[in-house]
Scaffold this motif. Structure first.
Motif, PDB file in Angstrom:
ATOM      1  N   ALA A  95       0.831  -1.209   0.000  1.00 41.31           N
ATOM      2  CA  ALA A  95       0.000   0.000   0.000  1.00 41.31           C
ATOM      3  C   ALA A  95       0.865   1.259   0.000  1.00 41.31           C
ATOM      4  O   ALA A  95       0.598   2.208  -0.740  1.00 41.31           O
ATOM      5  N   LYS A  96       1.916   1.258   0.801  1.00 43.41           N
ATOM      6  CA  LYS A  96       2.827   2.411   0.821  1.00 43.41           C
ATOM      7  C   LYS A  96       3.509   2.585  -0.524  1.00 43.41           C
ATOM      8  O   LYS A  96       3.654   3.701  -1.023  1.00 43.41           O
ATOM      9  N   HIS A  97       3.937   1.476  -1.111  1.00 42.27           N
ATOM     10  CA  HIS A  97       4.582   1.515  -2.433  1.00 42.27           C
ATOM     11  C   HIS A  97       3.634   2.114  -3.481  1.00 42.27           C
ATOM     12  O   HIS A  97       4.069   2.798  -4.400  1.00 42.27           O
ATOM     13  N   CYS A  98       2.345   1.859  -3.316  1.00 40.86           N
ATOM     14  CA  CYS A  98       1.335   2.383  -4.246  1.00 40.86           C
ATOM     15  C   CYS A  98       0.836   3.768  -3.836  1.00 40.86           C
ATOM     16  O   CYS A  98      -0.159   4.258  -4.360  1.00 40.86           O
ATOM     17  N   GLU A  99       1.536   4.389  -2.900  1.00 37.18           N
ATOM     18  CA  GLU A  99       1.261   5.751  -2.439  1.00 37.18           C
ATOM     19  C   GLU A  99      -0.097   5.900  -1.749  1.00 37.18           C
ATOM     20  O   GLU A  99      -0.769   6.923  -1.862  1.00 37.18           O
ATOM     21  N   CYS A 100      -0.504   4.867  -1.025  1.00 35.17           N
ATOM     22  CA  CYS A 100      -1.731   4.946  -0.235  1.00 35.17           C
ATOM     23  C   CYS A 100      -1.418   5.613   1.103  1.00 35.17           C
ATOM     24  O   CYS A 100      -0.370   5.368   1.691  1.00 35.17           O
ATOM     25  N   LYS A 101      -2.338   6.432   1.547  1.00 34.06           N
ATOM     26  CA  LYS A 101      -2.176   7.099   2.837  1.00 34.06           C
ATOM     27  C   LYS A 101      -2.749   6.258   3.975  1.00 34.06           C
ATOM     28  O   LYS A 101      -2.256   6.305   5.094  1.00 34.06           O
ATOM     29  N   TYR A 102      -3.800   5.502   3.694  1.00 34.64           N
ATOM     30  CA  TYR A 102      -4.460   4.712   4.720  1.00 34.64           C
ATOM     31  C   TYR A 102      -4.741   3.298   4.235  1.00 34.64           C
ATOM     32  O   TYR A 102      -4.923   3.057   3.048  1.00 34.64           O
ATOM     33  N   LEU A 103      -4.826   2.412   5.205  1.00 35.84           N
ATOM     34  CA  LEU A 103      -5.304   1.058   5.002  1.00 35.84           C
ATOM     35  C   LEU A 103      -6.665   1.009   5.681  1.00 35.84           C
ATOM     36  O   LEU A 103      -6.775   1.330   6.874  1.00 35.84           O
ATOM     37  N   TYR A 104      -7.701   0.692   4.941  1.00 40.05           N
ATOM     38  CA  TYR A 104      -9.051   0.631   5.479  1.00 40.05           C
ATOM     39  C   TYR A 104      -9.503  -0.811   5.574  1.00 40.05           C
ATOM     40  O   TYR A 104      -9.038  -1.671   4.832  1.00 40.05           O
ATOM     41  N   GLY A 105     -10.432  -1.054   6.452  1.00 41.58           N
ATOM     42  CA  GLY A 105     -11.077  -2.351   6.559  1.00 41.58           C
ATOM     43  C   GLY A 105     -12.403  -2.159   7.252  1.00 41.58           C
ATOM     44  O   GLY A 105     -12.569  -1.231   8.035  1.00 41.58           O
ATOM     45  N   GLY A 106     -13.323  -2.996   6.953  1.00 41.52           N
ATOM     46  CA  GLY A 106     -14.628  -2.921   7.593  1.00 41.52           C
ATOM     47  C   GLY A 106     -15.028  -4.293   8.076  1.00 41.52           C
ATOM     48  O   GLY A 106     -14.472  -5.296   7.658  1.00 41.52           O
ATOM     49  N   GLY A 107     -15.971  -4.301   8.972  1.00 42.19           N
ATOM     50  CA  GLY A 107     -16.434  -5.583   9.465  1.00 42.19           C
ATOM     51  C   GLY A 107     -17.296  -5.418  10.690  1.00 42.19           C
ATOM     52  O   GLY A 107     -17.734  -4.318  11.020  1.00 42.19           O
ATOM     53  N   ARG A 108     -17.476  -6.512  11.369  1.00 38.46           N
ATOM     54  CA  ARG A 108     -18.295  -6.497  12.571  1.00 38.46           C
ATOM     55  C   ARG A 108     -17.548  -5.821  13.719  1.00 38.46           C
ATOM     56  O   ARG A 108     -16.330  -5.692  13.693  1.00 38.46           O
ATOM     57  N   LYS A 109     -18.305  -5.402  14.721  1.00 35.15           N
ATOM     58  CA  LYS A 109     -17.768  -4.640  15.856  1.00 35.15           C
ATOM     59  C   LYS A 109     -16.535  -5.257  16.507  1.00 35.15           C
ATOM     60  O   LYS A 109     -15.618  -4.558  16.886  1.00 35.15           O
ATOM     61  N   GLY A 110     -16.515  -6.549  16.647  1.00 27.68           N
ATOM     62  CA  GLY A 110     -15.438  -7.220  17.363  1.00 27.68           C
ATOM     63  C   GLY A 110     -14.062  -7.055  16.753  1.00 27.68           C
ATOM     64  O   GLY A 110     -13.045  -7.254  17.428  1.00 27.68           O
ATOM     65  N   TRP A 111     -13.990  -6.681  15.477  1.00 29.24           N
ATOM     66  CA  TRP A 111     -12.687  -6.540  14.824  1.00 29.24           C
ATOM     67  C   TRP A 111     -11.813  -5.485  15.491  1.00 29.24           C
ATOM     68  O   TRP A 111     -10.594  -5.635  15.560  1.00 29.24           O
ATOM     69  N   ILE A 112     -12.387  -4.407  15.984  1.00 29.83           N
ATOM     70  CA  ILE A 112     -11.562  -3.337  16.557  1.00 29.83           C
ATOM     71  C   ILE A 112     -10.781  -3.844  17.767  1.00 29.83           C
ATOM     72  O   ILE A 112      -9.623  -3.470  17.969  1.00 29.83           O
ATOM     73  N   ARG A 113     -11.373  -4.712  18.560  1.00 33.80           N
ATOM     74  CA  ARG A 113     -10.646  -5.270  19.709  1.00 33.80           C
ATOM     75  C   ARG A 113      -9.428  -6.068  19.253  1.00 33.80           C
ATOM     76  O   ARG A 113      -8.389  -6.041  19.897  1.00 33.80           O
ATOM     77  N   LYS A 114      -9.561  -6.779  18.158  1.00 33.34           N
ATOM     78  CA  LYS A 114      -8.451  -7.601  17.665  1.00 33.34           C
ATOM     79  C   LYS A 114      -7.392  -6.777  16.933  1.00 33.34           C
ATOM     80  O   LYS A 114      -6.241  -7.180  16.855  1.00 33.34           O
ATOM     81  N   LEU A 115      -7.776  -5.628  16.385  1.00 28.36           N
ATOM     82  CA  LEU A 115      -6.860  -4.886  15.509  1.00 28.36           C
ATOM     83  C   LEU A 115      -6.281  -3.619  16.111  1.00 28.36           C
ATOM     84  O   LEU A 115      -5.361  -3.041  15.553  1.00 28.36           O
ATOM     85  N   LYS A 116      -6.801  -3.185  17.228  1.00 27.79           N
ATOM     86  CA  LYS A 116      -6.349  -1.929  17.834  1.00 27.79           C
ATOM     87  C   LYS A 116      -4.841  -1.932  18.094  1.00 27.79           C
ATOM     88  O   LYS A 116      -4.162  -0.941  17.821  1.00 27.79           O
ATOM     89  N   HIS A 117      -4.295  -3.032  18.577  1.00 32.09           N
ATOM     90  CA  HIS A 117      -2.862  -3.095  18.881  1.00 32.09           C
ATOM     91  C   HIS A 117      -1.991  -3.018  17.621  1.00 32.09           C
ATOM     92  O   HIS A 117      -0.792  -2.800  17.709  1.00 32.09           O
ATOM     93  N   LEU A 118      -2.614  -3.151  16.444  1.00 39.29           N
ATOM     94  CA  LEU A 118      -1.883  -3.042  15.184  1.00 39.29           C
ATOM     95  C   LEU A 118      -1.955  -1.630  14.602  1.00 39.29           C
ATOM     96  O   LEU A 118      -1.468  -1.381  13.509  1.00 39.29           O
ATOM     97  N   GLY A 119      -2.577  -0.707  15.343  1.00 37.33           N
ATOM     98  CA  GLY A 119      -2.640   0.680  14.899  1.00 37.33           C
ATOM     99  C   GLY A 119      -3.937   1.076  14.215  1.00 37.33           C
ATOM    100  O   GLY A 119      -4.075   2.209  13.761  1.00 37.33           O
ATOM    101  N   PHE A 120      -4.897   0.174  14.137  1.00 34.87           N
ATOM    102  CA  PHE A 120      -6.173   0.513  13.516  1.00 34.87           C
ATOM    103  C   PHE A 120      -7.017   1.326  14.482  1.00 34.87           C
ATOM    104  O   PHE A 120      -6.994   1.106  15.686  1.00 34.87           O
TER     105      PHE A 120
END
Length: 130
Positions: A95-120
């Motif tokens: 994504a950085k190589h392709c000059e993206c500023k953000y990585l987005y993802g969507g899903g059910r509520k529980g994903w934020i608990r699993k991904l917060k430590h990764l910077g989401f």
């Protein structure tokens, strides 16, 4: 009379991976109503979507473009969570190589608990059926 055998076209690498991970893709598609299996396969074949295959997990992504920046949207995933997490650095690098500023993802509520430590961070999207 001569007979000709039609040459069998070999599958592209992504098609082999898609078929191998199809059970995970089908499971992930059950949690949304935007795409079906053939939509995803067609868009990957057209180069609009990208499949990120792991041994027992996958992501499907697409680019989004806004006036001020570009994003990579990880809109579908399933499989082994630890493997999904290990796959993220290479996707971020792409994504950085392709000059993206953000990585987005969507899903059910529980994903934020699993991904917060990764910077989401959590954002909210609302919808209304018309």
């Amino acid at each position: 009379m001569e007979t000709f055998q039609q040459q069998q076209q070999s599958k592209e690498d992504w098609e082999i991976e898609f078929d191998r991970l199809e059970h995970h893709i089908k499971r992930a598609l059950q949690h949304q109503d935007r795409y079906n299996l053939s939509d995803i396969k067609e868009k990957i074949g057209q180069g609009i979507f990208h499949i990120w295959p792991g041994k027992d997990a996958f992501y499907i992504s697409s680019f989004g473009e806004f006036p001020k920046y570009k994003v990579l949207n990880l809109f579908l995933c399933a499989g082994n969570y630890q493997e999904l997490e290990k796959m993220l650095p290479s996707i971020e690098k792409f994504a950085k190589h392709c000059e993206c500023k953000y990585l987005y993802g969507g899903g059910r509520k529980g994903w934020i608990r699993k991904l917060k430590h990764l910077g989401f961070e959590q954002e909210y999207i609302i919808k209304k059926e018309l």
